[in-house]
Write an enzyme that holds these catalytic residues in place. Structure first.
Site, PDB file in Angstrom:
ATOM      1  N   ASP A  69     -30.642 -15.892  50.736  1.00 29.42           N
ATOM      2  CA  ASP A  69     -31.023 -15.650  49.353  1.00 29.42           C
ATOM      3  C   ASP A  69     -29.798 -15.837  48.460  1.00 29.42           C
ATOM      4  OD1 ASP A  69     -33.371 -14.943  48.014  1.00 29.42           O
ATOM      5  OD2 ASP A  69     -32.705 -12.894  47.682  1.00 29.42           O
ATOM      6  N   TYR A  71     -27.112 -14.879  45.567  1.00 29.00           N
ATOM      7  CA  TYR A  71     -26.670 -13.591  45.023  1.00 29.00           C
ATOM      8  C   TYR A  71     -27.485 -13.268  43.773  1.00 29.00           C
ATOM      9  CZ  TYR A  71     -22.549 -14.190  48.024  1.00 29.00           C
ATOM     10  OH  TYR A  71     -21.697 -14.366  49.092  1.00 29.00           O
ATOM     11  N   PHE A  82     -23.347 -18.313  50.209  1.00 28.27           N
ATOM     12  CA  PHE A  82     -22.174 -17.453  50.387  1.00 28.27           C
ATOM     13  C   PHE A  82     -21.107 -17.630  49.309  1.00 28.27           C
ATOM     14  CE2 PHE A  82     -23.959 -17.738  54.696  1.00 28.27           C
ATOM     15  CZ  PHE A  82     -24.110 -16.394  54.991  1.00 28.27           C
ATOM     16  N   HIS A 193     -24.737 -11.835  61.162  1.00 25.96           N
ATOM     17  CA  HIS A 193     -24.482 -12.135  59.753  1.00 25.96           C
ATOM     18  C   HIS A 193     -23.137 -11.520  59.334  1.00 25.96           C
ATOM     19  CE1 HIS A 193     -25.114 -12.166  55.381  1.00 25.96           C
ATOM     20  NE2 HIS A 193     -26.017 -13.100  55.617  1.00 25.96           N
TER      21      HIS A 193
END
Length: 230
Positions: A69, A71, A82, A193
């Site tokens: 997803d 941010y 990321f 993760h």
């Protein structure tokens, strides 16, 4: 967030997939949903949802890092998994990514919080959902993005040139079958993760996984060397 403008800038190698998705029920549903949410006054990030496909052409992709997803904080999402723009404090998962870069490759801070340099070298930083609403994680999940991003993962895997797929966390690892079905020519690396909730936990802690050096060494052997410098 301007979907049409972002689509217009996508590298041509991705175009057939995007055109097919836009005409599909999933694509039409997603576009209608985005129009409805924007009309309702929702703040949607990132401003350029397809930036990863603009910076990383299909033919030049060497590595795929799959996020989940964007941010959902103001000024954070920049259309690359990321990554956050220059001048924005790295979120926790990105800080752990930097810790592993330092541990694995000896890279020293400061490192740029924007991973756009990787994208320009052939690292496709793809989220499974390409938009999100402010303060509402996963708010655009299961609205039609996944049909597109699954097709993009498959397209990368079906290109014959060897590539590295980095699957961090259970959500990303669920896509391993899409990659393995394309053949054995790729390297699939899996770990937890980089979120603080899981980065140091078993079964495969992200901190200590060594994925960056493993990918660099393997790609060099394939004649497709890549640099992780930031």
């Amino acid at each position: 967030m301007n979907l049409a403008a972002s689509l217009a800038q996508v590298d041509g190698g991705w175009r057939p997939l995007l055109d097919a998705w836009r005409a599909s029920p999933a694509g039409q549903q997603l576009q209608a949903f985005l129009t409805e949410r924007a009309a309702a006054g929702a703040t949607i990030y990132p401003p350029e949802p397809f930036r990863a496909l603009r910076l990383t052409p299909l033919a030049q992709t060497r590595v795929l890092i799959l996020g989940q997803d964007p941010y959902h904080g103001a000024g954070q999402a920049e259309g690359l998994a990321f990554s956050v723009p220059e001048g924005v404090a790295p979120p926790p998962s990105l800080r752990n990514l930097f810790k592993e870069l330092q541990r694995d490759l000896g890279q020293q801070p400061p490192m740029s919080p924007s991973l756009s340099a990787w994208a320009e070298r052939g690292v496709l930083l793809l989220n499974s959902c390409l938009t999100v609403e402010e303060g509402a994680p996963a708010s655009h999940a299961k609205r039609g993005w996944e049909a597109l991003t699954d097709a993009l993962v498959q397209a990368v895997a079906q290109e014959s040139a060897p590539k590295v797929f980095m699957l961090w966390g259970a959500y990303a690892q669920a896509k391993a079958g899409l990659i393995a079905a394309a053949g054995p020519q790729h390297l699939i690396l899996q770990a937890n993760h980089p979120s603080p909730l899981s980065a140091l936990r078993p079964p495969v802690p992200f901190i200590g996984c060594g994925h960056f050096s493993l990918a660099a060494d393997w790609l060099a052997q394939q004649g497709r060397a890549i640099s992780w410098a930031l």
